[in-house]
Design a protein around this motif. Structure first.
Motif, PDB file in Angstrom:
ATOM      1  N   ASP A   1     -13.753  33.615  21.745  1.00  0.00           N
ATOM      2  CA  ASP A   1     -13.437  32.662  20.693  1.00  0.00           C
ATOM      3  C   ASP A   1     -13.845  33.214  19.330  1.00  0.00           C
ATOM      4  OD1 ASP A   1     -12.444  30.608  22.400  1.00  0.00           O
ATOM      5  OD2 ASP A   1     -14.507  30.155  22.966  1.00  0.00           O
ATOM      6  N   VAL A   2     -13.429  32.518  18.278  1.00  0.00           N
ATOM      7  CA  VAL A   2     -13.790  32.871  16.903  1.00  0.00           C
ATOM      8  C   VAL A   2     -14.602  31.730  16.313  1.00  0.00           C
ATOM      9  CG1 VAL A   2     -12.897  33.325  14.574  1.00  0.00           C
ATOM     10  CG2 VAL A   2     -11.769  34.346  16.557  1.00  0.00           C
ATOM     11  N   ALA A   3     -15.674  32.081  15.607  1.00  0.00           N
ATOM     12  CA  ALA A   3     -16.475  31.089  14.887  1.00  0.00           C
ATOM     13  C   ALA A   3     -16.705  31.609  13.482  1.00  0.00           C
ATOM     14  CB  ALA A   3     -17.816  30.855  15.584  1.00  0.00           C
ATOM     15  N   MET A   4     -16.758  30.669  12.531  1.00  0.00           N
ATOM     16  CA  MET A   4     -17.051  31.032  11.148  1.00  0.00           C
ATOM     17  C   MET A   4     -18.291  30.264  10.707  1.00  0.00           C
ATOM     18  SD  MET A   4     -14.754  30.609   7.734  1.00  0.00           S
ATOM     19  CE  MET A   4     -14.452  32.191   6.991  1.00  0.00           C
ATOM     20  N   LEU A   5     -19.334  31.004  10.339  1.00  0.00           N
ATOM     21  CA  LEU A   5     -20.562  30.418   9.810  1.00  0.00           C
ATOM     22  C   LEU A   5     -20.437  30.430   8.293  1.00  0.00           C
ATOM     23  CD1 LEU A   5     -23.470  29.377  10.022  1.00  0.00           C
ATOM     24  CD2 LEU A   5     -24.223  31.762  10.125  1.00  0.00           C
ATOM     25  N   SER A   6     -20.300  29.244   7.718  1.00  0.00           N
ATOM     26  CA  SER A   6     -20.118  29.127   6.272  1.00  0.00           C
ATOM     27  C   SER A   6     -21.472  28.945   5.607  1.00  0.00           C
ATOM     28  CB  SER A   6     -19.205  27.942   5.961  1.00  0.00           C
ATOM     29  OG  SER A   6     -19.035  27.829   4.580  1.00  0.00           O
ATOM     30  N   LEU A   7     -21.932  29.994   4.939  1.00  0.00           N
ATOM     31  CA  LEU A   7     -23.231  29.960   4.272  1.00  0.00           C
ATOM     32  C   LEU A   7     -23.104  29.648   2.793  1.00  0.00           C
ATOM     33  CD1 LEU A   7     -24.772  33.131   5.932  1.00  0.00           C
ATOM     34  CD2 LEU A   7     -25.301  30.755   6.470  1.00  0.00           C
ATOM     35  N   GLY A   8     -21.908  29.665   2.283  1.00  0.00           N
ATOM     36  CA  GLY A   8     -21.721  29.488   0.847  1.00  0.00           C
ATOM     37  C   GLY A   8     -21.065  28.187   0.490  1.00  0.00           C
ATOM     38  N   GLU A   9     -19.914  28.302  -0.144  1.00  0.00           N
ATOM     39  CA  GLU A   9     -19.213  27.133  -0.649  1.00  0.00           C
ATOM     40  C   GLU A   9     -18.909  26.164   0.478  1.00  0.00           C
ATOM     41  OE1 GLU A   9     -16.186  29.624  -1.842  1.00  0.00           O
ATOM     42  OE2 GLU A   9     -17.421  30.524  -3.366  1.00  0.00           O
ATOM     43  N   ASP A  10     -19.314  24.917   0.299  1.00  0.00           N
ATOM     44  CA  ASP A  10     -19.089  23.900   1.314  1.00  0.00           C
ATOM     45  C   ASP A  10     -17.604  23.710   1.567  1.00  0.00           C
ATOM     46  OD1 ASP A  10     -21.786  23.445   1.525  1.00  0.00           O
ATOM     47  OD2 ASP A  10     -21.791  21.814   0.067  1.00  0.00           O
ATOM     48  N   GLY A  11     -17.258  23.696   2.852  1.00  0.00           N
ATOM     49  CA  GLY A  11     -15.883  23.413   3.220  1.00  0.00           C
ATOM     50  C   GLY A  11     -14.908  24.544   3.046  1.00  0.00           C
ATOM     51  N   SER A  12     -15.371  25.762   2.757  1.00  0.00           N
ATOM     52  CA  SER A  12     -14.425  26.857   2.553  1.00  0.00           C
ATOM     53  C   SER A  12     -13.617  27.139   3.813  1.00  0.00           C
ATOM     54  CB  SER A  12     -15.148  28.117   2.079  1.00  0.00           C
ATOM     55  OG  SER A  12     -16.049  28.577   3.059  1.00  0.00           O
ATOM     56  N   GLU A  13     -14.211  26.890   4.976  1.00  0.00           N
ATOM     57  CA  GLU A  13     -13.491  27.137   6.225  1.00  0.00           C
ATOM     58  C   GLU A  13     -12.336  26.157   6.417  1.00  0.00           C
ATOM     59  OE1 GLU A  13     -16.718  24.272   6.954  1.00  0.00           O
ATOM     60  OE2 GLU A  13     -16.676  26.218   5.995  1.00  0.00           O
ATOM     61  N   ASP A  14     -12.415  24.977   5.794  1.00  0.00           N
ATOM     62  CA  ASP A  14     -11.340  23.994   5.906  1.00  0.00           C
ATOM     63  C   ASP A  14     -10.040  24.499   5.281  1.00  0.00           C
ATOM     64  OD1 ASP A  14     -13.060  22.278   7.173  1.00  0.00           O
ATOM     65  OD2 ASP A  14     -13.525  21.122   5.365  1.00  0.00           O
ATOM     66  N   LEU A  15     -10.161  25.406   4.326  1.00  0.00           N
ATOM     67  CA  LEU A  15      -8.972  25.963   3.683  1.00  0.00           C
ATOM     68  C   LEU A  15      -8.102  26.735   4.667  1.00  0.00           C
ATOM     69  CD1 LEU A  15     -10.665  27.399   0.466  1.00  0.00           C
ATOM     70  CD2 LEU A  15      -9.336  25.292   0.632  1.00  0.00           C
ATOM     71  N   PHE A  16      -8.737  27.258   5.723  1.00  0.00           N
ATOM     72  CA  PHE A  16      -8.028  28.129   6.656  1.00  0.00           C
ATOM     73  C   PHE A  16      -7.608  27.421   7.939  1.00  0.00           C
ATOM     74  CE2 PHE A  16     -11.238  30.669   4.338  1.00  0.00           C
ATOM     75  CZ  PHE A  16     -10.368  31.368   3.535  1.00  0.00           C
ATOM     76  N   ALA A  17      -8.029  26.181   8.120  1.00  0.00           N
ATOM     77  CA  ALA A  17      -7.778  25.471   9.373  1.00  0.00           C
ATOM     78  C   ALA A  17      -6.293  25.340   9.696  1.00  0.00           C
ATOM     79  CB  ALA A  17      -8.441  24.099   9.341  1.00  0.00           C
ATOM     80  N   SER A  18      -5.449  25.194   8.690  1.00  0.00           N
ATOM     81  CA  SER A  18      -4.022  25.025   8.950  1.00  0.00           C
ATOM     82  C   SER A  18      -3.288  26.363   9.111  1.00  0.00           C
ATOM     83  CB  SER A  18      -3.371  24.219   7.820  1.00  0.00           C
ATOM     84  OG  SER A  18      -3.469  24.941   6.608  1.00  0.00           O
ATOM     85  N   ILE A  19      -3.949  27.451   8.773  1.00  0.00           N
ATOM     86  CA  ILE A  19      -3.306  28.765   8.814  1.00  0.00           C
ATOM     87  C   ILE A  19      -3.558  29.480  10.141  1.00  0.00           C
ATOM     88  CG2 ILE A  19      -3.219  31.040   7.716  1.00  0.00           C
ATOM     89  CD1 ILE A  19      -4.132  29.646   5.128  1.00  0.00           C
ATOM     90  N   PHE A  20      -4.750  29.290  10.699  1.00  0.00           N
ATOM     91  CA  PHE A  20      -5.164  30.024  11.887  1.00  0.00           C
ATOM     92  C   PHE A  20      -5.242  29.118  13.106  1.00  0.00           C
ATOM     93  CE2 PHE A  20      -6.839  32.445   8.334  1.00  0.00           C
ATOM     94  CZ  PHE A  20      -6.420  33.731   8.661  1.00  0.00           C
ATOM     95  N   PRO A  21      -5.230  29.723  14.291  1.00  0.00           N
ATOM     96  CA  PRO A  21      -5.480  28.928  15.495  1.00  0.00           C
ATOM     97  C   PRO A  21      -6.878  28.299  15.389  1.00  0.00           C
ATOM     98  CG  PRO A  21      -4.730  31.142  16.057  1.00  0.00           C
ATOM     99  CD  PRO A  21      -4.977  31.121  14.579  1.00  0.00           C
ATOM    100  N   PRO A  22      -7.173  27.306  16.222  1.00  0.00           N
ATOM    101  CA  PRO A  22      -8.482  26.648  16.135  1.00  0.00           C
ATOM    102  C   PRO A  22      -9.641  27.640  16.265  1.00  0.00           C
ATOM    103  CG  PRO A  22      -7.032  25.458  17.624  1.00  0.00           C
ATOM    104  CD  PRO A  22      -6.334  26.731  17.257  1.00  0.00           C
ATOM    105  N   PHE A  23     -10.662  27.420  15.457  1.00  0.00           N
ATOM    106  CA  PHE A  23     -11.884  28.228  15.544  1.00  0.00           C
ATOM    107  C   PHE A  23     -13.067  27.309  15.267  1.00  0.00           C
ATOM    108  CE2 PHE A  23     -10.365  28.543  11.188  1.00  0.00           C
ATOM    109  CZ  PHE A  23     -11.502  28.365  10.421  1.00  0.00           C
TER     110      PHE A  23
END
Length: 176
Positions: A14-36
């Motif tokens: 699986d893929v996981a993204m640990l967001s240490l910086g800007e809050d919610g930056s991973e949400d920007l990619f949720a619609s582009i990539f398969p679930p992570f």
């Protein structure tokens, strides 16, 4: 970029993204990539668990700007194995952790009157540095870490039009 690489690298894991910086930056990619799996370092429960797990056993919170490095260590210890051998953990961004570490060094050097203040200050954060790199090296999955970079703007001509492109020049271990 990093998520493209992560999904290209992953096999059955699986893929996981640990967001240490800007809050919610991973949400920007949720619609582009398969679930992570998305892990937000600003989650108060994550900080409580990191403090409970690591305490101050040579890894005191370094203070200043940035993210408590124990959150990164917790993710590497608990999340990385769950991703599988072919999984990928993306750390966005390692600069946030280093910002705190370097702030602590600056603070200690500024308060000291000793000639060897820099060496002494680095000695205080060395266990954290060692623990981070050891945990990355021991992770059973692939680890991609992102660092911020300085950029230069260049105006180039493409198809008869002038376009501004940004070229990374140097990595920054300071987040701001």
């Amino acid at each position: 970029g990093a998520l493209h690489i992560a999904f290209g690298l992953k096999g059955d894991g699986d893929v996981a993204m640990l967001s240490l910086g800007e809050d919610g930056s991973e949400d920007l990619f949720a619609s582009i990539f398969p679930p992570f799996l998305s892990i937000d370092a600003s989650d108060p429960d994550l900080l409580v668990e990191a403090r409970r797990r690591f305490g101050d056993e040579g890894l005191p919170y370094v203070g200043g700007e940035g993210v408590d490095p124990r959150i990164l260590l917790l993710a590497l210890e608990q999340v990385a194995p769950a991703l599988g051998d072919d999984g990928v953990l993306v750390i966005d961004t390692l600069s946030e952790v280093w910002d705190g570490i370097l702030s602590r060094v600056d603070e200690d050097v500024g308060e000291s009157t000793r000639k060897d203040a820099t060496r002494s200050a680095w000695g205080k954060v060395a266990p954290i540095d060692t623990a981070i790199w050891a945990a990355i090296g021991k992770a059973p999955c692939h680890v991609i870490w992102i660092v911020r970079s300085d950029v230069e703007a260049h105006v180039v001509e493409r198809s008869g039009r002038k376009v501004t492109t940004y070229v990374p020049t140097t990595s920054k271990m300071r987040a701001r």
